[in-house]
Design a protein around this motif. Structure first.
Motif, PDB file in Angstrom:
ATOM      1  N   ILE A 262       0.837  -1.206   0.000  1.00  0.00           N
ATOM      2  CA  ILE A 262       0.000   0.000   0.000  1.00  0.00           C
ATOM      3  C   ILE A 262       0.869   1.252   0.000  1.00  0.00           C
ATOM      4  O   ILE A 262       0.567   2.242  -0.677  1.00  0.00           O
ATOM      5  CB  ILE A 262      -0.942  -0.014   1.223  1.00  0.00           C
ATOM      6  N   ALA A 263       1.983   1.201   0.748  1.00  0.00           N
ATOM      7  CA  ALA A 263       2.859   2.369   0.836  1.00  0.00           C
ATOM      8  C   ALA A 263       3.634   2.584  -0.459  1.00  0.00           C
ATOM      9  O   ALA A 263       3.869   3.722  -0.866  1.00  0.00           O
ATOM     10  CB  ALA A 263       3.827   2.200   2.005  1.00  0.00           C
ATOM     11  N   GLU A 264       4.059   1.522  -1.121  1.00  0.00           N
ATOM     12  CA  GLU A 264       4.910   1.641  -2.311  1.00  0.00           C
ATOM     13  C   GLU A 264       4.109   1.755  -3.603  1.00  0.00           C
ATOM     14  O   GLU A 264       4.513   2.448  -4.525  1.00  0.00           O
ATOM     15  CB  GLU A 264       5.845   0.440  -2.399  1.00  0.00           C
ATOM     16  N   GLY A 265       3.009   1.032  -3.701  1.00  0.00           N
ATOM     17  CA  GLY A 265       2.303   0.952  -4.969  1.00  0.00           C
ATOM     18  C   GLY A 265       1.062   1.807  -5.013  1.00  0.00           C
ATOM     19  O   GLY A 265       0.660   2.427  -4.023  1.00  0.00           O
ATOM     20  N   PRO A 266       0.414   1.820  -6.177  1.00  0.00           N
ATOM     21  CA  PRO A 266      -0.791   2.636  -6.332  1.00  0.00           C
ATOM     22  C   PRO A 266      -2.059   1.927  -5.896  1.00  0.00           C
ATOM     23  O   PRO A 266      -3.140   2.490  -6.038  1.00  0.00           O
ATOM     24  CB  PRO A 266      -0.810   2.885  -7.843  1.00  0.00           C
ATOM     25  N   TYR A 267      -1.930   0.714  -5.383  1.00  0.00           N
ATOM     26  CA  TYR A 267      -3.118  -0.062  -5.057  1.00  0.00           C
ATOM     27  C   TYR A 267      -3.570   0.215  -3.627  1.00  0.00           C
ATOM     28  O   TYR A 267      -2.755   0.289  -2.709  1.00  0.00           O
ATOM     29  CB  TYR A 267      -2.854  -1.556  -5.240  1.00  0.00           C
ATOM     30  N   SER A 268      -4.870   0.320  -3.445  1.00  0.00           N
ATOM     31  CA  SER A 268      -5.441   0.578  -2.134  1.00  0.00           C
ATOM     32  C   SER A 268      -5.568  -0.722  -1.349  1.00  0.00           C
ATOM     33  O   SER A 268      -5.386  -1.821  -1.889  1.00  0.00           O
ATOM     34  CB  SER A 268      -6.811   1.241  -2.280  1.00  0.00           C
ATOM     35  N   ALA A 269      -5.918  -0.576  -0.071  1.00  0.00           N
ATOM     36  CA  ALA A 269      -6.111  -1.765   0.766  1.00  0.00           C
ATOM     37  C   ALA A 269      -7.281  -2.596   0.259  1.00  0.00           C
ATOM     38  O   ALA A 269      -7.252  -3.829   0.316  1.00  0.00           O
ATOM     39  CB  ALA A 269      -6.342  -1.338   2.211  1.00  0.00           C
ATOM     40  N   GLY A 270      -8.318  -1.927  -0.253  1.00  0.00           N
ATOM     41  CA  GLY A 270      -9.457  -2.658  -0.793  1.00  0.00           C
ATOM     42  C   GLY A 270      -9.106  -3.463  -2.025  1.00  0.00           C
ATOM     43  O   GLY A 270      -9.561  -4.595  -2.196  1.00  0.00           O
ATOM     44  N   SER A 329     -17.581  -7.170  -5.746  1.00  0.00           N
ATOM     45  CA  SER A 329     -16.221  -6.631  -5.740  1.00  0.00           C
ATOM     46  C   SER A 329     -16.185  -5.139  -5.455  1.00  0.00           C
ATOM     47  O   SER A 329     -15.231  -4.642  -4.849  1.00  0.00           O
ATOM     48  CB  SER A 329     -15.524  -6.925  -7.073  1.00  0.00           C
ATOM     49  N   GLU A 330     -17.201  -4.413  -5.887  1.00  0.00           N
ATOM     50  CA  GLU A 330     -17.203  -2.958  -5.721  1.00  0.00           C
ATOM     51  C   GLU A 330     -17.153  -2.526  -4.259  1.00  0.00           C
ATOM     52  O   GLU A 330     -16.349  -1.663  -3.892  1.00  0.00           O
ATOM     53  CB  GLU A 330     -18.417  -2.362  -6.426  1.00  0.00           C
ATOM     54  N   PRO A 331     -17.984  -3.078  -3.371  1.00  0.00           N
ATOM     55  CA  PRO A 331     -17.880  -2.659  -1.963  1.00  0.00           C
ATOM     56  C   PRO A 331     -16.537  -2.986  -1.330  1.00  0.00           C
ATOM     57  O   PRO A 331     -16.048  -2.224  -0.487  1.00  0.00           O
ATOM     58  CB  PRO A 331     -19.021  -3.433  -1.282  1.00  0.00           C
ATOM     59  N   VAL A 332     -15.928  -4.098  -1.739  1.00  0.00           N
ATOM     60  CA  VAL A 332     -14.631  -4.476  -1.167  1.00  0.00           C
ATOM     61  C   VAL A 332     -13.549  -3.518  -1.635  1.00  0.00           C
ATOM     62  O   VAL A 332     -12.627  -3.187  -0.877  1.00  0.00           O
ATOM     63  CB  VAL A 332     -14.290  -5.932  -1.538  1.00  0.00           C
ATOM     64  N   LEU A 333     -13.618  -3.057  -2.875  1.00  0.00           N
ATOM     65  CA  LEU A 333     -12.635  -2.097  -3.371  1.00  0.00           C
ATOM     66  C   LEU A 333     -12.693  -0.788  -2.588  1.00  0.00           C
ATOM     67  O   LEU A 333     -11.669  -0.130  -2.397  1.00  0.00           O
ATOM     68  CB  LEU A 333     -12.867  -1.835  -4.855  1.00  0.00           C
ATOM     69  N   GLU A 334     -13.876  -0.410  -2.139  1.00  0.00           N
ATOM     70  CA  GLU A 334     -14.019   0.820  -1.366  1.00  0.00           C
ATOM     71  C   GLU A 334     -13.675   0.636   0.105  1.00  0.00           C
ATOM     72  O   GLU A 334     -13.176   1.567   0.744  1.00  0.00           O
ATOM     73  CB  GLU A 334     -15.447   1.337  -1.517  1.00  0.00           C
TER      74      GLU A 334
END
Length: 388
Positions: A262-270, A329-334
């Motif tokens: 999460i700190a290094e990449g552009p991907y969120s925790a979700g 998948s949408e709620p998990v991404l958020e």
């Protein structure tokens, strides 16, 4: 498992391999046409083409494996039903729950296959594919050394070589650079050479001319040069600047190093949670679709018209489960804390299969028959009373 259970399981696996082979071949042909046009058109060899198609196979198998498991379950169950093998088992007192053992074992085997695919083979193949794309994108020479053709190595750039001598000399070179919307630059040269400087590639043109058109003022300026060096490394796709594909991240790294990612990449925790749990859910859904295909065909009695109604119900349920996988998948991404929703399609599929098995073990036919017989007797008594 009994000998009969092993026989049914072998039939499941046999037709599973058949359906998987057919579906993979269909998807592979569509993928191969795109790869052939892109790689061979860019001057790559047939060996590179087959390497890329082989690396894309794990992703294709991942897509078709649940469908192949469902098709195999429905096909084998329908054949056993049409050949009266299931009828004989029911006559001997075997319950639908006991007959579901081969389907459950088949679902577990396909789930193990899917787990190996999603947790190990697929991340490795995607990472290797990205690395090979990076290496090929850096090979500018392979893209540009094609005589007599107008090539477009990137958007807004046109390159042409009239003839290539045996010693590598390029003749009658044309290069048009339209990437800057305010200015169009065209280079022409009688001769040119490709020169490598570490990780950079330069096109050295001799006895040529440069023409620049200012799109604001519509003014043309020309410059004649005896030699000119043009850096064509930018014409290649800079794959080294691309973001690391989330599907190429190993599952163990997603599980242990999520904070670092999460700190290094552009991907969120979700996004990381959705990807990790989706890999487990893909395996579990194989068990669900195998049980759906079997249990749906066990509902209802014998019919001369076959079990097409039950098969249609199973197919609709499969579509619903697959569609539900995209919705959750949408709620998990958020919100990463909503990760249990990823397993909702599997829970729905297994629940539906259990309901079908319960209905098959206690069919409604006799109940409705007794109810109708009671109504008929009551109507008969009323008729007799009226006549009296």
């Amino acid at each position: 498992m009994s000998r009969y259970d092993r026989y049914v399981l072998s039939q499941y696996l046999l037709f599973f391999g058949f359906f998987a082979l057919i579906l993979v071949a269909v998807f592979w042909i569509n993928r191969a046409v795109v790869l052939f046009d892109r790689l061979i058109g860019d001057g790559q060899s047939a060996l590179v083409f087959f390497e890329f198609t082989a690396l894309s196979l794990p992703n294709l198998i991942r897509m078709v494996l649940p469908v192949a498991a469902f098709a195999s379950s429905v096909w084998v169950t329908n054949r056993l039903n049409s050949e009266s093998e299931l009828t004989v088992l029911r006559a001997t007192g075997t319950s639908p729950w006991q007959m579901a053992k081969p389907a459950l074992a088949f679902g577990i085997i396909t789930a193990i296959m899917m787990s190996i695919l999603t947790h190990f083979l697929l991340p490795t193949s995607i990472a290797t594919l990205e690395q090979r794309e990076t290496e090929i994108s850096r090979n500018v020479t392979a893209k540009l050394l094609s005589e007599g053709d107008f090539l477009h190595p990137t958007r807004g750039v046109t390159f042409y070589i009239g003839r290539i001598d045996p010693d590598g000399t390029l003749n009658d070179v044309f290069l048009s650079d339209r990437r800057n919307p305010d200015q169009v630059v065209t280079y022409t040269g009688g001769k040119a050479y490709l020169v490598r400087d570490e990780d950079r590639t330069h096109l050295v043109m001799v006895d040529g001319m440069s023409q620049r058109i200012d799109m604001q003022t519509r003014r043309l300026s020309s410059t004649i040069f005896s030699d000119f060096s043009y850096d064509i490394s930018s014409l290649a796709n800079k794959a080294e600047e691309k973001t690391r594909n989330i599907r190429a991240i190993p599952s163990l790294e997603l599980l242990q190093d999520r904070a670092r990612l999460i700190a290094e990449g552009p991907y969120s925790a979700g996004a990381l949670a959705e990807e990790l749990h989706l890999r487990f859910a893909r395996a579990l859904v194989c068990v669900a679709v195998a049980l759906i295909g079997f249990s749906a065909l066990m509902v209802g009695g014998f019919s001369r018209f076959g079990v097409w109604r039950q098969a249609l119900v199973a197919f609709v349920l499969l579509i619903f489960v697959e569609g539900l996988r995209g919705v959750v998948s949408e709620p998990v991404l958020e919100n990463a804390d909503m990760w249990p929703l990823i397993y909702l399609p599997t829970a729905v599929g297994v629940t539906a299969a259990l309901i079908f098995l319960q209905l098959a073990s206690k069919p409604l036919g006799p109940i409705w028959a007794r109810h109708r017989h009671g109504r008929r007797s009551q109507n008969g008594d009323e008729t007799e009373g009226g006549m009296a």
